[in-house]
Design an enzyme around this catalytic site. Structure first.
Site, PDB file in Angstrom:
ATOM      1  N   GLY A 108      66.967  29.875  91.467  1.00 13.45           N
ATOM      2  CA  GLY A 108      66.111  31.054  91.369  1.00 13.45           C
ATOM      3  C   GLY A 108      66.124  31.600  89.964  1.00 13.45           C
TER       4      GLY A 108
ATOM      5  N   GLY B  80      64.757  33.337  87.495  1.00 15.86           N
ATOM      6  CA  GLY B  80      63.853  34.353  86.987  1.00 15.86           C
ATOM      7  C   GLY B  80      64.421  34.927  85.705  1.00 15.86           C
TER       8      GLY B  80
ATOM      9  N   GLY C  16      68.444  35.039  85.843  1.00 12.55           N
ATOM     10  CA  GLY C  16      69.011  33.704  85.863  1.00 12.55           C
ATOM     11  C   GLY C  16      68.766  32.943  84.575  1.00 12.55           C
TER      12      GLY C  16
ATOM     13  N   ASN D 190      71.577  41.299  93.689  1.00 18.31           N
ATOM     14  CA  ASN D 190      71.762  42.723  93.921  1.00 18.31           C
ATOM     15  C   ASN D 190      72.275  42.998  95.321  1.00 18.31           C
ATOM     16  OD1 ASN D 190      71.034  44.085  91.529  1.00 18.31           O
ATOM     17  ND2 ASN D 190      68.861  43.766  91.931  1.00 18.31           N
TER      18      ASN D 190
ATOM     19  N   LYS E  37      78.069  48.617  90.904  1.00 19.51           N
ATOM     20  CA  LYS E  37      76.671  48.409  90.520  1.00 19.51           C
ATOM     21  C   LYS E  37      75.715  49.219  91.387  1.00 19.51           C
ATOM     22  CE  LYS E  37      73.197  45.088  89.178  1.00 19.51           C
ATOM     23  NZ  LYS E  37      72.771  43.675  89.048  1.00 19.51           N
TER      24      LYS E  37
ATOM     25  N   ASN F 217      72.175  51.227  90.938  1.00 25.14           N
ATOM     26  CA  ASN F 217      70.979  50.680  91.574  1.00 25.14           C
ATOM     27  C   ASN F 217      70.392  51.610  92.623  1.00 25.14           C
ATOM     28  OD1 ASN F 217      69.568  48.326  90.927  1.00 25.14           O
ATOM     29  ND2 ASN F 217      71.242  47.006  91.594  1.00 25.14           N
TER      30      ASN F 217
ATOM     31  N   ASN G 216      67.176  52.512  90.475  1.00 22.28           N
ATOM     32  CA  ASN G 216      66.224  51.543  91.002  1.00 22.28           C
ATOM     33  C   ASN G 216      65.398  52.217  92.098  1.00 22.28           C
ATOM     34  OD1 ASN G 216      64.973  49.051  91.335  1.00 22.28           O
ATOM     35  ND2 ASN G 216      66.851  47.952  91.846  1.00 22.28           N
TER      36      ASN G 216
ATOM     37  N   GLU H  64      63.849  44.378  97.717  1.00 26.16           N
ATOM     38  CA  GLU H  64      65.179  44.146  98.273  1.00 26.16           C
ATOM     39  C   GLU H  64      65.740  45.405  98.950  1.00 26.16           C
ATOM     40  OE1 GLU H  64      67.325  41.012  95.458  1.00 26.16           O
ATOM     41  OE2 GLU H  64      66.591  42.716  94.306  1.00 26.16           O
TER      42      GLU H  64
END
Length: 304
Positions: free
Chosen positions: A7, A9, A12, A102, A186, A190, A194, A269
């Protein structure tokens, strides 16, 4: 080490390029960016030094790559239903799997396929984007915290070995015994930032900071996450809220990942970042009214 980025993106590709820069054999497994990268290579424009990989190893499917020593799962958690289909082709008897994803629930999903003692968590604190396929922009941070999925002395030692893969790169790493501790660390960022950028329709950090009442709301939500971690038995550093507020103010035009997904009409997500952690908070008896309201605002946004 022979490594596959599952994956590949923005996140990554950034960390995979750093590993390639350090001399490891890295295969990037990507879909939408495959053609542009095959034609033009992979370019990372970074505050820590640019990287150009003119001919990176790339694949569309895991079967094209074959077994590797380390799999780094960096796709969105909304793709985890594909793990059973894609992961086995990358495994040999000693392959370790490291999730850079995440939220919560990812290591558990991987451990359905790989023995739990070979599953590890890496929490990436980074601002990175891929607005143009194959061109990565790294804006801020980049440190990684590692932990074994199952706490043990052997697991901790292996987590240190994984952290050491980044020796010689600008990335700072640290290692912890308990995965849940770093997950809350984290999530403390987030969940509020987020979440609020998503709830306001996919805005940037700069736009959020033009709304003082929402910045204070972020602080209150972060404090709720902080106290939840404490109730769960994984207290966070006392200075984390103040430090997160300070560093976030400097992120400028960065748009958090879920806000980007919303803007691009991609699945968000929600479960990994807000749903599962919120259920754990409520089960622990944590008072989280601000967090609950944010979760409701996000669900409302996602259904319109």
């Amino acid at each position: 080490m022979n490594i596959a980025i599952l994956g590949a993106g923005a996140l990554g590709c950034y960390y995979g390029a750093r590993l390639a820069e350090a001399g490891h054999r890295v295969t990037f497994i990507m879909r939408s960016a495959y053609e542009p990268v095959s034609q033009r290579g992979l370019q990372v424009n970074s505050i820590k030094g640019d990287i150009c990989l003119p001919h990176p190893r790339i694949a569309r499917h895991t079967a094209e790559c074959g077994p590797v020593d380390l799999v780094i799962v960096s796709w969105k958690t909304t793709c985890n239903h594909l793990l059973e289909q894609e992961l086995p082709a990358l495994l040999h008897a000693h392959t370790r799997v490291l999730t850079f994803q995440n939220g919560m629930g990812n290591a558990e999903a991987i451990a359905q396929i790989v023995p739990a003692e070979r599953v590890f968590i890496g929490l990436c604190f980074v601002c990175v984007m891929m607005d143009t396929p194959g061109i990565i922009t790294h804006l801020e941070k980049g440190d990684i915290q590692f932990a074994p999925y199952t706490a043990s002395a052997a697991g901790l030692q292996t987590a240190q070995e994984l952290a050491d893969l980044f020796a010689g790169t600008p990335i700072k790493t640290s290692v912890f015994m308990h995965a849940e501790q770093i997950l809350w660390c984290k999530l403390s960022w987030n969940i509020p930032f987020n979440g609020l950028c998503l709830a306001h329709g996919g805005i940037s950090i700069r736009q959020l900071f033009t709304m003082p009442q929402e910045v204070e709301r972020a602080r209150r939500i972060m404090n709720e996450v902080y106290h939840t971690a404490e109730l769960r038995g994984f207290p966070l550093p006392t200075e984390i809220v103040q430090e997160q507020m300070r560093s976030t103010a400097a992120m400028g035009d960065f748009i958090p990942s879920s806000a980007v997904d919303y803007n691009r009409n991609r699945p968000v997500e929600y479960e990994a970042i807000w749903g599962t952690p919120l259920r754990l908070a409520l089960a622990a008896g944590a008072p989280v009214p601000e967090w609950q309201q944010l979760a409701a605002d996000i669900r409302k946004r996602l259904t319109h």
